[in-house]
Design a protein around this motif. Structure first.
Motif, PDB file in Angstrom:
ATOM      1  N   HIS A  77       0.841  -1.201   0.000  1.00 12.25           N
ATOM      2  CA  HIS A  77       0.000   0.000   0.000  1.00 12.25           C
ATOM      3  C   HIS A  77       0.871   1.243   0.000  1.00 12.25           C
ATOM      4  O   HIS A  77       0.626   2.203  -0.746  1.00 12.25           O
ATOM      5  CB  HIS A  77      -0.922  -0.009   1.216  1.00 12.25           C
ATOM      6  CG  HIS A  77      -1.762   1.240   1.351  1.00 12.25           C
ATOM      7  ND1 HIS A  77      -1.360   2.322   2.098  1.00 12.25           N
ATOM      8  CD2 HIS A  77      -2.967   1.563   0.811  1.00 12.25           C
ATOM      9  CE1 HIS A  77      -2.277   3.263   2.025  1.00 12.25           C
ATOM     10  NE2 HIS A  77      -3.271   2.833   1.250  1.00 12.25           N
ATOM     11  N   GLU A  78       1.911   1.254   0.833  1.00  9.86           N
ATOM     12  CA  GLU A  78       2.815   2.400   0.894  1.00  9.86           C
ATOM     13  C   GLU A  78       3.591   2.557  -0.407  1.00  9.86           C
ATOM     14  O   GLU A  78       4.009   3.662  -0.747  1.00  9.86           O
ATOM     15  CB  GLU A  78       3.783   2.242   2.070  1.00  9.86           C
ATOM     16  CG  GLU A  78       3.102   2.005   3.414  1.00  9.86           C
ATOM     17  CD  GLU A  78       2.043   3.039   3.718  1.00  9.86           C
ATOM     18  OE1 GLU A  78       2.383   4.239   3.770  1.00  9.86           O
ATOM     19  OE2 GLU A  78       0.867   2.658   3.905  1.00  9.86           O
ATOM     20  N   ALA A  79       3.769   1.479  -1.135  1.00 13.36           N
ATOM     21  CA  ALA A  79       4.456   1.529  -2.424  1.00 13.36           C
ATOM     22  C   ALA A  79       3.545   1.981  -3.555  1.00 13.36           C
ATOM     23  O   ALA A  79       4.000   2.126  -4.690  1.00 13.36           O
ATOM     24  CB  ALA A  79       5.043   0.150  -2.756  1.00 13.36           C
ATOM     25  N   GLY A  80       2.254   2.200  -3.256  1.00 11.36           N
ATOM     26  CA  GLY A  80       1.327   2.668  -4.286  1.00 11.36           C
ATOM     27  C   GLY A  80       0.918   1.605  -5.285  1.00 11.36           C
ATOM     28  O   GLY A  80       0.500   1.919  -6.394  1.00 11.36           O
ATOM     29  N   VAL A  81       1.027   0.334  -4.901  1.00  7.09           N
ATOM     30  CA  VAL A  81       0.670  -0.752  -5.820  1.00  7.09           C
ATOM     31  C   VAL A  81      -0.847  -0.851  -5.984  1.00  7.09           C
ATOM     32  O   VAL A  81      -1.335  -1.319  -7.003  1.00  7.09           O
ATOM     33  CB  VAL A  81       1.267  -2.084  -5.332  1.00  7.09           C
ATOM     34  CG1 VAL A  81       0.905  -3.229  -6.263  1.00  7.09           C
ATOM     35  CG2 VAL A  81       2.780  -1.960  -5.217  1.00  7.09           C
ATOM     36  N   TYR A  82      -1.581  -0.391  -4.992  1.00  6.88           N
ATOM     37  CA  TYR A  82      -3.045  -0.374  -5.090  1.00  6.88           C
ATOM     38  C   TYR A  82      -3.589   0.796  -4.291  1.00  6.88           C
ATOM     39  O   TYR A  82      -2.907   1.388  -3.447  1.00  6.88           O
ATOM     40  CB  TYR A  82      -3.659  -1.691  -4.608  1.00  6.88           C
ATOM     41  CG  TYR A  82      -3.206  -2.146  -3.245  1.00  6.88           C
ATOM     42  CD1 TYR A  82      -3.746  -1.608  -2.072  1.00  6.88           C
ATOM     43  CD2 TYR A  82      -2.205  -3.122  -3.118  1.00  6.88           C
ATOM     44  CE1 TYR A  82      -3.317  -2.033  -0.827  1.00  6.88           C
ATOM     45  CE2 TYR A  82      -1.779  -3.545  -1.864  1.00  6.88           C
ATOM     46  CZ  TYR A  82      -2.330  -2.993  -0.731  1.00  6.88           C
ATOM     47  OH  TYR A  82      -1.910  -3.398   0.507  1.00  6.88           O
ATOM     48  N   TYR A  83      -4.835   1.133  -4.588  1.00 15.12           N
ATOM     49  CA  TYR A  83      -5.532   2.227  -3.915  1.00 15.12           C
ATOM     50  C   TYR A  83      -6.794   1.656  -3.298  1.00 15.12           C
ATOM     51  O   TYR A  83      -7.603   1.039  -4.001  1.00 15.12           O
ATOM     52  CB  TYR A  83      -5.890   3.323  -4.915  1.00 15.12           C
ATOM     53  CG  TYR A  83      -6.447   4.585  -4.301  1.00 15.12           C
ATOM     54  CD1 TYR A  83      -5.646   5.707  -4.121  1.00 15.12           C
ATOM     55  CD2 TYR A  83      -7.779   4.669  -3.898  1.00 15.12           C
ATOM     56  CE1 TYR A  83      -6.154   6.872  -3.557  1.00 15.12           C
ATOM     57  CE2 TYR A  83      -8.294   5.818  -3.337  1.00 15.12           C
ATOM     58  CZ  TYR A  83      -7.475   6.917  -3.172  1.00 15.12           C
ATOM     59  OH  TYR A  83      -7.987   8.060  -2.612  1.00 15.12           O
ATOM     60  N   ILE A  84      -6.966   1.836  -1.999  1.00 10.62           N
ATOM     61  CA  ILE A  84      -8.178   1.350  -1.330  1.00 10.62           C
ATOM     62  C   ILE A  84      -9.327   2.281  -1.675  1.00 10.62           C
ATOM     63  O   ILE A  84      -9.265   3.486  -1.415  1.00 10.62           O
ATOM     64  CB  ILE A  84      -7.957   1.272   0.188  1.00 10.62           C
ATOM     65  CG1 ILE A  84      -6.850   0.266   0.504  1.00 10.62           C
ATOM     66  CG2 ILE A  84      -9.243   0.880   0.909  1.00 10.62           C
ATOM     67  CD1 ILE A  84      -6.444   0.220   1.961  1.00 10.62           C
ATOM     68  N   GLN A  85     -10.370   1.736  -2.282  1.00 10.50           N
ATOM     69  CA  GLN A  85     -11.452   2.560  -2.828  1.00 10.50           C
ATOM     70  C   GLN A  85     -12.780   1.832  -2.734  1.00 10.50           C
ATOM     71  O   GLN A  85     -12.864   0.626  -3.004  1.00 10.50           O
ATOM     72  CB  GLN A  85     -11.143   2.905  -4.294  1.00 10.50           C
ATOM     73  CG  GLN A  85     -12.072   3.922  -4.916  1.00 10.50           C
ATOM     74  CD  GLN A  85     -11.627   4.319  -6.324  1.00 10.50           C
ATOM     75  OE1 GLN A  85     -10.862   3.600  -6.968  1.00 10.50           O
ATOM     76  NE2 GLN A  85     -12.087   5.451  -6.806  1.00 10.50           N
ATOM     77  N   GLU A  86     -13.807   2.548  -2.356  1.00  7.68           N
ATOM     78  CA  GLU A  86     -15.149   1.973  -2.307  1.00  7.68           C
ATOM     79  C   GLU A  86     -15.519   1.505  -3.710  1.00  7.68           C
ATOM     80  O   GLU A  86     -15.335   2.235  -4.688  1.00  7.68           O
ATOM     81  CB  GLU A  86     -16.128   3.036  -1.778  1.00  7.68           C
ATOM     82  CG  GLU A  86     -17.472   2.501  -1.360  1.00  7.68           C
ATOM     83  CD  GLU A  86     -18.372   2.239  -2.548  1.00  7.68           C
ATOM     84  OE1 GLU A  86     -18.922   1.127  -2.624  1.00  7.68           O
ATOM     85  OE2 GLU A  86     -18.495   3.143  -3.411  1.00  7.68           O
ATOM     86  N   PRO A  87     -16.047   0.278  -3.875  1.00 16.65           N
ATOM     87  CA  PRO A  87     -16.256  -0.284  -5.213  1.00 16.65           C
ATOM     88  C   PRO A  87     -17.106   0.561  -6.152  1.00 16.65           C
ATOM     89  O   PRO A  87     -16.753   0.740  -7.325  1.00 16.65           O
ATOM     90  CB  PRO A  87     -16.906  -1.634  -4.926  1.00 16.65           C
ATOM     91  CG  PRO A  87     -16.381  -2.015  -3.574  1.00 16.65           C
ATOM     92  CD  PRO A  87     -16.287  -0.728  -2.816  1.00 16.65           C
TER      93      PRO A  87
END
Length: 464
Positions: A77-87
């Motif tokens: 997450h800190e590496a920006g591999v994904y973004y937590i987002q409401e579907p």
């Protein structure tokens, strides 16, 4: 649990469906993340993802994760591999159909989920302007742009009216995820429920009209305007679009194919519905795995112009010469592979790389005028965290790999690095791109057999 007047209105709107709707809002909400394809290939990430994922139907890079997972507590997450987002919030940017080389504006952009989704589709090419009127939220937006390794984004903290004065007819696409009464977020955000009132719905609708007026000015002929809200209120959804089309007859609703779980707009819920309002889209929480959303795609009549044919302002911020960037160029020749360069700009001691073709930003409140390269100090250059996150291992001369551990709770080398710890390494001294499972996470500098940690102190957490 919900305001009485809201319940009465929803009962009138939904009729027999209301009970299913109400029961859904009392259930646990669905959680999702979106893979950042600027960093990772979707299939490759899924093969080694540290938690179980299942696909979100309306975007190829969106996935649900189980409620017990903690993707926000993982180095990736800190590496920006994904973004937590409401579907459901992944839908508007997906329907914007962003493409490399375009000029795109996200007008109400914080915290950055839709902006980073647009950026991934643009693949680092073109101009992405991400604006947020509230200063604190604009800072969060800028941080997320950095974390996701985006090179071609400019972050502004302006009113829509001020931007419209500068960027009239400039953008190929504009996304307006409008401030709204937040009814679709009631089970996610109890504060939204407490702040709701019919009067606030009215105020939001008026604000949306004003924002769309500015958006219309900034879209060039033939361009696409995407409007979205996270509310159920017809006045802010079908009503806002119908009022807009009455003011701007050069726009029309685009009829697009949509997932079966999306519902059409309802002309019977508002006075004087615009022709084709059924082609707008509603996302209902009792019909899909996500929160409530509304979405409309509009097109401005005419033909898109080539980017090079539009006049760009020549006044404003002075671009830095290669001589002034000497220390950075020395760093680039020693540490980076195949650096192409471009238009450099100084903000004090901070050096930025502007997106090609970006007009003057003079007079605007700008938090991030492009990719932050680093700090020009006396006789030396110190690379920025943003530059590290924007690079891949094959773009640097030296790199060092850390592993995150198989489970979120494992305290491995990557977690130690994020805590600010050093580690021993034998190798050539100099700047190293530190990677986690192959993804860049920050800079380290090797000297005397010890890798000095340059992970920003403000981002360090207690991961133990």
């Amino acid at each position: 649990m919900f305001p009485e007047k809201f319940i009465i209105r929803m009962q009138e709107m939904l009729g027999e469906e209301y009970e299913a709707f109400y029961e859904t809002l009392r259930e646990e909400r669905h959680q999702g993340l979106r893979i950042n394809t600027l960093k990772a290939e979707t299939e490759g990430f899924l093969k080694k993802a540290p938690f179980s994922l299942s696909p979100v139907p309306w975007t190829e890079t969106g996935f649900y994760y189980e409620g017990t997972a903690q993707p926000g507590r993982h180095p990736l997450h800190e590496a920006g591999v994904y973004y937590i987002q409401e579907p459901s919030a992944m839908a508007p940017a997906a329907f914007a159909d962003a493409r490399p080389g375009e000029r795109i504006l996200d007008l109400c952009a914080a915290p950055g989920g839709k902006s980073t989704q647009l950026a991934a589709a643009m693949k680092g090419q073109g101009i992405l302007v991400c604006n947020e009127i509230h200063p604190a939220r604009a800072r969060i937006l800028s941080e997320n742009i950095e974390r996701m390794g985006i090179r071609n984004a400019v972050v502004t903290n302006e009113t829509p009216e001020r931007l419209a004065e500068r960027f009239a007819g400039f953008f190929d696409k504009v996304l307006v995820d409008a401030p709204c009464s937040g009814e679709g977020m009631f089970r996610k955000n109890e504060e939204a429920c407490g702040e709701w009132s019919p009067e606030n719905v009215e105020l939001c609708a008026e604000r949306q009209d004003t924002i769309l007026d500015s958006a219309a000015q900034m879209l060039q002929n033939g361009g696409r305007l995407v409007y979205s809200t996270c509310t159920f209120a017809p006045q802010e959804n079908e009503g806002t679009i119908s009022r807009f089309l009455k003011r701007y007859p050069a726009f029309s609703i685009v009829k697009l194919g949509k997932p079966e779980c999306f519902s059409p707009g309802r002309p019977d819920w508002i006075p004087e519905p615009a022709p084709g309002i059924e082609a707008t889209m509603r996302l209902w929480p009792h019909k899909l795995k996500g929160e409530g959303h509304f979405l409309a795609v509009l097109r401005k009549e005419g033909t898109l112009s080539d980017i090079s044919s539009l006049p760009l302002r020549k006044d404003g911020n002075r671009r830095a010469s290669e001589k002034e960037c000497g220390e950075f160029l020395t760093f680039a020749s020693q540490s980076l592979k195949g650096w192409q360069g471009g238009n450099y700009l100084f903000f004090g001691e901070q050096l930025y790389l502007l997106p090609p073709g970006m007009p003057s930003l003079k007079g605007l409140k700008v938090l991030r005028p492009g990719l932050h390269l680093g700090t020009m100090k006396k006789n030396r250059f110190e690379p920025s965290h943003a530059l590290a996150l924007a690079l891949k291992p094959d773009e640097v001369c030296l790199s060092a790999e850390l592993v995150s551990g198989e489970e979120n709770k494992d305290y491995g080398p990557a977690f130690a690095w994020l805590n600010g710890e050093t580690f021993p390494l034998t190798g050539e001294k100099g700047w190293y791109l530190i990677t986690v499972d192959g993804y860049s996470i920050g800079w380290g500098k090797l000297a005397g057999g010890i890798m000095k940690n340059h992970y920003p102190k403000g981002l360090r957490k207690n991961w133990r």
